[in-house]
Structure formats: C-alpha cells, structure tokens
Design a protein around this motif. Structure first.
Motif, PDB file in Angstrom:
ATOM      1  N   ALA A   1       0.269  -0.968  -0.016  1.00 27.98           N
ATOM      2  CA  ALA A   1       0.158   0.017   0.510  1.00 27.98           C
ATOM      3  C   ALA A   1       0.630   1.430  -0.100  1.00 27.98           C
ATOM      4  O   ALA A   1       1.428   1.650   0.861  1.00 27.98           O
ATOM      5  N   THR A   2       1.122   1.434  -1.092  1.00 33.12           N
ATOM      6  CA  THR A   2       1.729   3.071  -0.997  1.00 33.12           C
ATOM      7  C   THR A   2       1.415   4.045  -0.701  1.00 33.12           C
ATOM      8  O   THR A   2      -0.164   4.417   0.289  1.00 33.12           O
ATOM      9  N   ALA A   3       1.993   5.485  -1.205  1.00 32.13           N
ATOM     10  CA  ALA A   3       1.761   6.216  -0.149  1.00 32.13           C
ATOM     11  C   ALA A   3       0.905   7.027  -0.172  1.00 32.13           C
ATOM     12  O   ALA A   3       0.187   7.094  -1.384  1.00 32.13           O
ATOM     13  N   PRO A   4      -0.283   7.372   0.456  1.00 33.59           N
ATOM     14  CA  PRO A   4      -1.646   7.746   1.148  1.00 33.59           C
ATOM     15  C   PRO A   4      -1.568   9.575  -0.085  1.00 33.59           C
ATOM     16  O   PRO A   4      -0.544  10.690   0.767  1.00 33.59           O
ATOM     17  N   ASP A   5      -2.872   9.757   0.021  1.00 32.01           N
ATOM     18  CA  ASP A   5      -2.380  10.922  -0.535  1.00 32.01           C
ATOM     19  C   ASP A   5      -3.187  12.189   0.453  1.00 32.01           C
ATOM     20  O   ASP A   5      -4.074  12.568   1.207  1.00 32.01           O
ATOM     21  N   LEU A   6      -1.587  12.898   0.825  1.00 25.19           N
ATOM     22  CA  LEU A   6      -2.014  13.873   2.306  1.00 25.19           C
ATOM     23  C   LEU A   6      -2.637  14.914   2.537  1.00 25.19           C
ATOM     24  O   LEU A   6      -3.053  15.745   3.582  1.00 25.19           O
ATOM     25  N   SER A   7      -3.033  14.908   1.314  1.00 22.72           N
ATOM     26  CA  SER A   7      -3.946  16.393   1.044  1.00 22.72           C
ATOM     27  C   SER A   7      -5.320  16.180   1.793  1.00 22.72           C
ATOM     28  O   SER A   7      -6.228  17.408   1.656  1.00 22.72           O
ATOM     29  N   ILE A   8      -5.662  14.817   2.278  1.00 20.75           N
ATOM     30  CA  ILE A   8      -6.925  15.129   2.758  1.00 20.75           C
ATOM     31  C   ILE A   8      -6.921  15.029   4.178  1.00 20.75           C
ATOM     32  O   ILE A   8      -7.717  15.410   4.299  1.00 20.75           O
ATOM     33  N   VAL A   9      -5.624  15.287   4.737  1.00 20.33           N
ATOM     34  CA  VAL A   9      -5.717  15.783   6.647  1.00 20.33           C
ATOM     35  C   VAL A   9      -5.944  16.696   6.262  1.00 20.33           C
ATOM     36  O   VAL A   9      -5.706  17.625   5.766  1.00 20.33           O
ATOM     37  N   SER A  10      -6.838  17.748   7.202  1.00 23.00           N
ATOM     38  CA  SER A  10      -7.342  18.683   7.698  1.00 23.00           C
ATOM     39  C   SER A  10      -6.275  19.696   8.057  1.00 23.00           C
ATOM     40  O   SER A  10      -6.768  20.413   7.557  1.00 23.00           O
ATOM     41  N   ALA A  11      -5.381  19.286   8.201  1.00 24.66           N
ATOM     42  CA  ALA A  11      -4.045  20.736   8.885  1.00 24.66           C
ATOM     43  C   ALA A  11      -3.770  20.738   7.367  1.00 24.66           C
ATOM     44  O   ALA A  11      -3.196  21.571   7.516  1.00 24.66           O
ATOM     45  N   ILE A  12      -3.701  20.566   6.328  1.00 26.93           N
ATOM     46  CA  ILE A  12      -3.025  20.970   5.652  1.00 26.93           C
ATOM     47  C   ILE A  12      -3.649  22.242   5.110  1.00 26.93           C
ATOM     48  O   ILE A  12      -5.138  22.020   4.480  1.00 26.93           O
TER      49      ILE A  12
ATOM     50  N   GLU B   1      -2.941  20.944  -3.526  1.00 25.40           N
ATOM     51  CA  GLU B   1      -3.106  20.599  -4.661  1.00 25.40           C
ATOM     52  C   GLU B   1      -1.705  20.357  -4.677  1.00 25.40           C
ATOM     53  O   GLU B   1      -1.404  19.748  -5.147  1.00 25.40           O
ATOM     54  N   LEU B   2      -0.258  21.074  -3.893  1.00 28.68           N
ATOM     55  CA  LEU B   2       0.708  20.634  -3.736  1.00 28.68           C
ATOM     56  C   LEU B   2       0.519  19.445  -3.461  1.00 28.68           C
ATOM     57  O   LEU B   2       2.347  18.654  -3.840  1.00 28.68           O
ATOM     58  N   VAL B   3       0.382  18.895  -2.336  1.00 25.25           N
ATOM     59  CA  VAL B   3       0.642  17.972  -1.821  1.00 25.25           C
ATOM     60  C   VAL B   3       0.091  16.814  -1.978  1.00 25.25           C
ATOM     61  O   VAL B   3       0.266  15.586  -2.435  1.00 25.25           O
ATOM     62  N   ARG B   4      -1.316  17.226  -3.011  1.00 27.41           N
ATOM     63  CA  ARG B   4      -2.309  15.938  -3.012  1.00 27.41           C
ATOM     64  C   ARG B   4      -0.683  15.432  -4.752  1.00 27.41           C
ATOM     65  O   ARG B   4      -0.680  14.102  -5.403  1.00 27.41           O
TER      66      ARG B   4
ATOM     67  N   ALA C   1       2.534  15.793  -4.768  1.00 25.21           N
ATOM     68  CA  ALA C   1       3.399  15.002  -4.622  1.00 25.21           C
ATOM     69  C   ALA C   1       3.185  13.655  -3.527  1.00 25.21           C
ATOM     70  O   ALA C   1       4.779  12.882  -4.565  1.00 25.21           O
ATOM     71  N   SER C   2       2.185  13.720  -3.402  1.00 24.76           N
ATOM     72  CA  SER C   2       1.861  12.291  -2.939  1.00 24.76           C
ATOM     73  C   SER C   2       1.297  11.519  -4.143  1.00 24.76           C
ATOM     74  O   SER C   2       1.823   9.782  -3.544  1.00 24.76           O
ATOM     75  N   ALA C   3       1.191  11.936  -5.395  1.00 28.53           N
ATOM     76  CA  ALA C   3       0.861  10.852  -6.516  1.00 28.53           C
ATOM     77  C   ALA C   3       2.378  10.486  -7.116  1.00 28.53           C
ATOM     78  O   ALA C   3       2.401   9.610  -7.801  1.00 28.53           O
ATOM     79  N   LEU C   4       3.008  11.680  -6.928  1.00 32.34           N
ATOM     80  CA  LEU C   4       4.377  11.276  -7.285  1.00 32.34           C
ATOM     81  C   LEU C   4       5.105  10.290  -7.273  1.00 32.34           C
ATOM     82  O   LEU C   4       5.959   9.431  -7.262  1.00 32.34           O
ATOM     83  N   TYR C   5       5.027  10.751  -5.240  1.00 35.01           N
ATOM     84  CA  TYR C   5       5.952   9.692  -4.620  1.00 35.01           C
ATOM     85  C   TYR C   5       5.291   8.639  -4.975  1.00 35.01           C
ATOM     86  O   TYR C   5       5.540   7.239  -4.842  1.00 35.01           O
ATOM     87  N   ALA C   6       4.005   8.657  -4.793  1.00 35.98           N
ATOM     88  CA  ALA C   6       3.113   7.194  -4.481  1.00 35.98           C
ATOM     89  C   ALA C   6       3.723   6.111  -6.204  1.00 35.98           C
ATOM     90  O   ALA C   6       3.999   4.940  -6.234  1.00 35.98           O
ATOM     91  N   GLY C   7       3.596   7.076  -7.336  1.00 36.71           N
ATOM     92  CA  GLY C   7       4.451   6.408  -8.488  1.00 36.71           C
ATOM     93  C   GLY C   7       5.907   6.258  -8.612  1.00 36.71           C
ATOM     94  O   GLY C   7       5.667   4.608  -9.195  1.00 36.71           O
ATOM     95  N   ALA C   8       7.040   6.569  -7.750  1.00 37.06           N
ATOM     96  CA  ALA C   8       7.865   5.915  -7.353  1.00 37.06           C
ATOM     97  C   ALA C   8       7.707   4.613  -6.693  1.00 37.06           C
ATOM     98  O   ALA C   8       8.631   3.748  -7.694  1.00 37.06           O
ATOM     99  N   GLN C   9       7.087   4.657  -6.010  1.00 37.56           N
ATOM    100  CA  GLN C   9       6.952   3.583  -5.443  1.00 37.56           C
ATOM    101  C   GLN C   9       6.032   2.066  -5.796  1.00 37.56           C
ATOM    102  O   GLN C   9       6.946   0.980  -6.167  1.00 37.56           O
ATOM    103  N   ALA C  10       5.437   2.664  -6.728  1.00 40.05           N
ATOM    104  CA  ALA C  10       4.227   1.414  -7.650  1.00 40.05           C
ATOM    105  C   ALA C  10       5.666   0.887  -8.281  1.00 40.05           C
ATOM    106  O   ALA C  10       5.750  -0.377  -9.090  1.00 40.05           O
ATOM    107  N   GLU C  11       6.720   1.902  -9.148  1.00 37.19           N
ATOM    108  CA  GLU C  11       7.246   0.871 -10.313  1.00 37.19           C
ATOM    109  C   GLU C  11       8.096   0.669  -9.410  1.00 37.19           C
ATOM    110  O   GLU C  11       9.234  -1.285  -9.908  1.00 37.19           O
ATOM    111  N   ALA C  12       8.924   0.677  -8.552  1.00 37.24           N
ATOM    112  CA  ALA C  12      10.223   0.204  -7.670  1.00 37.24           C
ATOM    113  C   ALA C  12       9.075  -1.275  -7.526  1.00 37.24           C
ATOM    114  O   ALA C  12      10.007  -2.001  -7.246  1.00 37.24           O
TER     115      ALA C  12
END
Length: 204
Positions: free
Chosen positions: A110-121, A127-130, A132-143
C-alpha cells in the motif's frame, strides 16, 4: 490447506495507531478476511509507528527470519512528511520487497496516501500536497513492480471518502479511526486475497 504465514510491515497505519483494540487494525481485519476465504492464517505484525522506508530493513529481517508466505507493506506517509526524495524512498522500498520475494513471499504494498485529505493541510497547499503524494506513490509503484511485488491500487474513491467524512479520522485528525481502518481494509482485501490465492496456485 497449510497455514499462511502473514506478516504486516510498515508505519503507523500498519501498526494501527488510532485503533482502540488490536482486532480493529489492518492486520487483524485482513487476517479475518483471509480466514473467511478458507486460509488458516498466522499473523505477525512488525510495523512501527513513525517508520519511513529507511526503517523497513529491520522489519524485513524479522519477517524473513521466520516463515513468511504473504507480506503486506504499508509505507510512505512519513517519507512524505520528512520530504524524502521519491527515488530514495522508492529504492529502499524496492530493496525491502526484493528481500521478501527472495524468500518466496507474495508481497502486497500500500503506497503513500494522498496527504491532501488531512485537515491540517492549509487549503492553498492542498493541490501541491496531492501532487507530491501522487508522485511519491508512482515512484514506489515502479520500484515494487521491478522487485516482484504487487501494488494495492486502492483508487481515488477511498481518499474522497476520507475527505468527505471527518469520522473516518481519529482524534489526532491524521490517523484513521476504527471506521477508517475498516474502509482501508476493505480496499486492500481484494489485493491481499489475490496474493494469497496466487501462492496457493504456485503450490506452496
């Protein structure tokens, strides 16, 4: 059918921070799902709250020192909050998955979650956090794919549900509540069941 040795590795989501009891955690919920599918299961949880991909190695050593047939790895949130570069974290995750598959385990990540859902953001940064989360999860998926594991692509609808319902978060507004964990477990269940069935087909 022989006992399925199921190991859960990763961070606070894998450890169950926000749950009131062990039976509410991902590992226990998914163990019950596997048992309902006919698998005798032995569960071991190695996850540590606060863990990043750099902390997976000792968890992997503990899992591979025992019998491991199926592993669930939940990692990435703390890599994002600590600004770990995607290729660095993904490389460490890939090494962890390769070590597990190297001893014959089926591995679901289970790769990195979309942290933009956290209310403290703050709203302007969501949108920036969303992204970054997608970019990180994509790199994880490839690995993970290169290392022979499988990615539990839970889909945007899970994050949309969390964004819409504050009751899916625990009191700290970051970790899931028991209801949130139930929703995540339901999303992961098809991937974990598929991995368990693949192992049976392989004749182990």
């Amino acid at each position: 059918m022989s006992t399925l040795h199921f190991h859960v590795l990763g961070d606070s989501l894998a450890a169950g921070v926000g749950c009131a009891s062990a039976d509410q955690t991902l590992g226990h919920r998914l163990t019950e799902t596997l048992r309902r599918d006919g698998h005798p299961v032995e569960l071991r949880v190695h996850a540590v709250s606060g863990a990043r991909s750099a902390d997976l190695a000792p968890q992997v050593r503990a899992a591979t020192a025992a019998t491991v047939d199926l592993a669930l790895v939940v990692i990435g949130a703390n890599d994002l909050t600590s600004l770990t570069p995607p290729q660095v974290g993904a490389g460490l995750l890939g090494s962890a998955v390769a070590a597990l598959t190297g001893v014959g385990a089926e591995v679901v990540v289970a790769t990195a979650p979309d942290l933009s859902i956290v209310s403290a953001i703050p709203g302007p940064y969501r949108e920036l956090v969303r992204h970054a989360s997608a970019l990180y999860a994509g790199a994880q998926a490839e690995a993970v794919d290169r290392a022979g594991g499988s990615v539990a692509a839970v889909g945007a609808e899970l994050f949309t549900a969390f964004r819409a319902d504050p009751g899916l978060f625990s009191a700290d507004r970051f970790h899931p509540s028991p209801r949130g964990y139930a929703l995540i477990a339901d999303a992961l269940a098809p991937h974990v069941l598929d991995a368990a069935r693949k192992r049976n087909v392989r004749g182990y």
